[in-house]
Design an enzyme around this catalytic site. Structure first.
Site, PDB file in Angstrom:
ATOM      1  N   LYS A   6       0.829  -1.211   0.000  1.00  0.00           N
ATOM      2  CA  LYS A   6       0.000   0.000   0.000  1.00  0.00           C
ATOM      3  C   LYS A   6       0.859   1.254   0.000  1.00  0.00           C
ATOM      4  O   LYS A   6       0.495   2.268  -0.590  1.00  0.00           O
ATOM      5  CB  LYS A   6      -0.955   0.000   1.198  1.00  0.00           C
ATOM      6  CG  LYS A   6      -2.098  -0.962   1.032  1.00  0.00           C
ATOM      7  CD  LYS A   6      -3.293  -0.569   1.881  1.00  0.00           C
ATOM      8  CE  LYS A   6      -4.466  -1.480   1.605  1.00  0.00           C
ATOM      9  NZ  LYS A   6      -5.576  -1.271   2.532  1.00  0.00           N
ATOM     10  N   LYS A  33      -4.137 -10.816  -6.574  1.00  0.00           N
ATOM     11  CA  LYS A  33      -5.454 -11.129  -5.990  1.00  0.00           C
ATOM     12  C   LYS A  33      -6.516 -10.172  -6.544  1.00  0.00           C
ATOM     13  O   LYS A  33      -6.198  -9.025  -6.894  1.00  0.00           O
ATOM     14  CB  LYS A  33      -5.402 -11.074  -4.454  1.00  0.00           C
ATOM     15  CG  LYS A  33      -5.343  -9.693  -3.867  1.00  0.00           C
ATOM     16  CD  LYS A  33      -5.654  -9.692  -2.364  1.00  0.00           C
ATOM     17  CE  LYS A  33      -5.601  -8.249  -1.875  1.00  0.00           C
ATOM     18  NZ  LYS A  33      -5.983  -8.038  -0.510  1.00  0.00           N
ATOM     19  N   LYS A  65     -10.601  -4.586  -4.802  1.00  0.00           N
ATOM     20  CA  LYS A  65     -11.446  -3.422  -5.088  1.00  0.00           C
ATOM     21  C   LYS A  65     -10.663  -2.318  -5.768  1.00  0.00           C
ATOM     22  O   LYS A  65     -11.188  -1.528  -6.522  1.00  0.00           O
ATOM     23  CB  LYS A  65     -11.949  -2.829  -3.762  1.00  0.00           C
ATOM     24  CG  LYS A  65     -13.090  -3.546  -3.136  1.00  0.00           C
ATOM     25  CD  LYS A  65     -13.405  -2.917  -1.782  1.00  0.00           C
ATOM     26  CE  LYS A  65     -12.921  -3.795  -0.675  1.00  0.00           C
ATOM     27  NZ  LYS A  65     -13.182  -3.343   0.672  1.00  0.00           N
TER      28      LYS A  65
HETATM   29  P1  TYM Z   1     -10.348  -6.579   3.331  1.00  0.00           P
HETATM   30  O1  TYM Z   1     -11.411  -5.555   3.498  1.00  0.00           O
HETATM   31  O2  TYM Z   1      -9.232  -6.296   2.400  1.00  0.00           O
HETATM   32  O3  TYM Z   1     -10.974  -7.958   2.890  1.00  0.00           O
HETATM   33  C1  TYM Z   1     -12.052  -8.544   3.612  1.00  0.00           C
HETATM   34  C2  TYM Z   1     -11.915 -10.065   3.605  1.00  0.00           C
HETATM   35  O4  TYM Z   1     -11.890 -10.546   2.258  1.00  0.00           O
HETATM   36  C3  TYM Z   1     -10.748 -11.378   2.061  1.00  0.00           C
HETATM   37  N1  TYM Z   1     -10.293 -11.184   0.672  1.00  0.00           N
HETATM   38  C4  TYM Z   1     -10.142 -12.173  -0.198  1.00  0.00           C
HETATM   39  N2  TYM Z   1     -10.344 -13.501  -0.105  1.00  0.00           N
HETATM   40  C5  TYM Z   1     -10.118 -14.235  -1.209  1.00  0.00           C
HETATM   41  N3  TYM Z   1      -9.714 -13.712  -2.399  1.00  0.00           N
HETATM   42  C6  TYM Z   1      -9.498 -12.399  -2.533  1.00  0.00           C
HETATM   43  N4  TYM Z   1      -9.115 -11.899  -3.705  1.00  0.00           N
HETATM   44  C7  TYM Z   1      -9.711 -11.557  -1.402  1.00  0.00           C
HETATM   45  N5  TYM Z   1      -9.609 -10.213  -1.196  1.00  0.00           N
HETATM   46  C8  TYM Z   1      -9.961 -10.017   0.090  1.00  0.00           C
HETATM   47  C9  TYM Z   1      -9.735 -10.880   3.082  1.00  0.00           C
HETATM   48  O5  TYM Z   1      -8.792 -11.892   3.397  1.00  0.00           O
HETATM   49  C10 TYM Z   1     -10.613 -10.557   4.254  1.00  0.00           C
HETATM   50  O6  TYM Z   1     -10.895 -11.718   5.001  1.00  0.00           O
HETATM   51  N6  TYM Z   1      -7.600  -5.898   7.383  1.00  0.00           N
HETATM   52  C11 TYM Z   1      -8.797  -6.524   6.894  1.00  0.00           C
HETATM   53  C12 TYM Z   1     -10.051  -6.046   7.590  1.00  0.00           C
HETATM   54  C13 TYM Z   1     -10.002  -6.203   9.055  1.00  0.00           C
HETATM   55  C14 TYM Z   1     -10.155  -7.419   9.771  1.00  0.00           C
HETATM   56  C15 TYM Z   1     -10.049  -7.053  11.139  1.00  0.00           C
HETATM   57  C16 TYM Z   1     -10.362  -8.744   9.367  1.00  0.00           C
HETATM   58  C17 TYM Z   1      -9.813  -5.205   9.958  1.00  0.00           C
HETATM   59  N7  TYM Z   1      -9.859  -5.712  11.232  1.00  0.00           N
HETATM   60  C18 TYM Z   1     -10.164  -8.036  12.146  1.00  0.00           C
HETATM   61  C19 TYM Z   1     -10.449  -9.719  10.382  1.00  0.00           C
HETATM   62  C20 TYM Z   1     -10.346  -9.350  11.739  1.00  0.00           C
HETATM   63  C21 TYM Z   1      -8.929  -6.189   5.431  1.00  0.00           C
HETATM   64  O7  TYM Z   1      -8.402  -5.211   4.952  1.00  0.00           O
HETATM   65  O8  TYM Z   1      -9.756  -6.981   4.761  1.00  0.00           O
END
Ligand code: TYM
Length: 336
Positions: free
Chosen positions: A117, A199, A202
């Site tokens: 990032k 991956k 968004k």
């Molecule tokens: P975020 O918002 O990027 O993604 C949310 C969830 O989606 C999963 N994910 C994917 N899984 C499979 N293939 C993909 N291409 C893909 N892109 C995203 C991510 O692994 C995630 O499970 N930091 C976290 C948000 C967060 C969080 C937390 C998660 C903040 N606090 C506490 C768990 C526990 C994040 O940015 O996810």
């Protein structure tokens, strides 16, 4: 443990409409746990994390509401699960501050998401982006979570959460439950349709790389039609064919079929047929979610009521842990 049940926490950032990757890697697996009476589930809209990248306020508000409604539209029952906004529970940043003082610069420097990032937003490498995993650790540890369902890309953050919790427990006694990652049956890493080495995300600059949860059927079919594959025309599941592998992964995650079953089903067919079948399966999966979403997004009073109740429930459990932590660290309790 809450009332003898295991605790689960997870969440997503509200930086835009979530992708099929978020859905298959996370949300769909959460919904599968809806009826498990042995688990108390907390799912947050991680809006505090979202501002580590500059956001337009009106869009952030809209994306937050959209994500919250999508949680419910996908099937998360707001009575059985606690669905809340991270920014409605001030204990999250409060605990994050304390945990910052138990986390080392070197640990944060190693985080691959930070490196990615920081490279992508070189004009805004803020300290929030740097300490992002500490806030994530606070999200998880506040609820004494046993299980954290995430996609593969978040495993490093979960590992650092465990390190911070163990370090804190080592100094102050058993304050935090040490959480475990929980991976769903499939869909742990869905790749971009335009570059299957990355991956699905968004923030992909190429809009054809990601299926968004609110894409209509025509858009879904068009994006799959354009998906990057290879030139040998053979349907097989292996790392030399990342585009085809990704399409089969998506197909299996959506339909619940096995990889072997899917490969047999498409044996001898052209890539065009495969893309069409995957597109149809995805559109069929998302249609009911989108219909429910359209109902919910127009029912502000109902959603607001759920939001209030759930924020109070989340705060109750979060504050319990925060009070314990503050006492252990040596802060003075406000006399009643
Ligand atoms: P975020 O918002 O990027 O993604 C949310 C969830 O989606 C999963 N994910 C994917 N899984 C499979 N293939 C993909 N291409 C893909 N892109 C995203 C991510 O692994 C995630 O499970 N930091 C976290 C948000 C967060 C969080 C937390 C998660 C903040 N606090 C506490 C768990 C526990 C994040 O940015 O996810």
């Amino acid at each position: 443990m809450i009332d003898g049940k295991k605790v689960l926490l997870s969440g997503m950032q509200s930086t835009g409409i979530i992708t099929l990757g978020n859905y298959l890697g996370a949300l769909k697996n959460w919904v599968d746990l809806n009826d498990d009476e042995g688990i108390e589930c907390f799912y947050a809209v991680m809006d505090l994390h979202s501002i580590t990248v500059r956001q337009n306020p009106a869009e952030l508000r809209k994306n937050g509401r959209t994500l919250y409604a999508l949680y419910m539209a996908a099937g998360l029952d707001p009575v059985k699960n606690c669905l809340f906004f991270q920014s409605h529970v001030p204990a999250h940043p409060q605990l994050a501050w304390i945990l910052n003082c138990f986390t080392y610069m070197g640990e944060m420097n190693r985080m691959t998401q930070f490196k990615d990032k920081a490279a992508k937003h070189a004009d805004n490498v803020n300290t929030g982006l740097f300490t992002y995993p500490v806030l994530m650790a606070a999200d998880i540890l506040l609820y004494q979570a046993d299980m954290v369902p995430v996609g593969k890309d978040q495993l490093q953050h979960l590992e650092i959460t465990r390190d911070i919790a163990n370090r804190f427990n080592g100094i102050y006694g058993d304050v935090f439950t040490i959480p475990e990652a929980y991976m769903g049956k499939s869909g742990a890493k869905i790749m971009s349709l335009q570059d299957p080495s990355k991956k699905m995300s968004k923030s992909d600059e190429n809009p054809n790389g990601s299926i968004l949860l609110l894409d209509d059927k025509d858009t879904i079919m068009r994006k799959f039609k354009k998906a990057v594959t290879d030139s040998d025309g053979l349907i097989a599941y292996n790392d030399d064919k990342p585009g085809i592998k990704n399409l089969i992964d998506i197909y299996c995650a959506v339909t619940g079929k096995t990889v072997d079953g899917a490969v047999k089903e498409f044996d001898g067919m052209g890539y065009g047929k495969l893309k069409e079948a995957v597109g149809e399966a995805v559109a069929d999966e998302l249609a009911p979610v989108q219909a429910k979403f359209n109902e919910l997004i127009n029912d502000k009073a109902y959603v607001d009521g759920i939001m209030k109740e759930n924020a109070a429930k989340a705060s109750y459990y979060a504050n319990k842990t925060l009070r314990k932590v503050m006492k252990k660290v040596g802060f003075i309790e406000l006399p009643r």
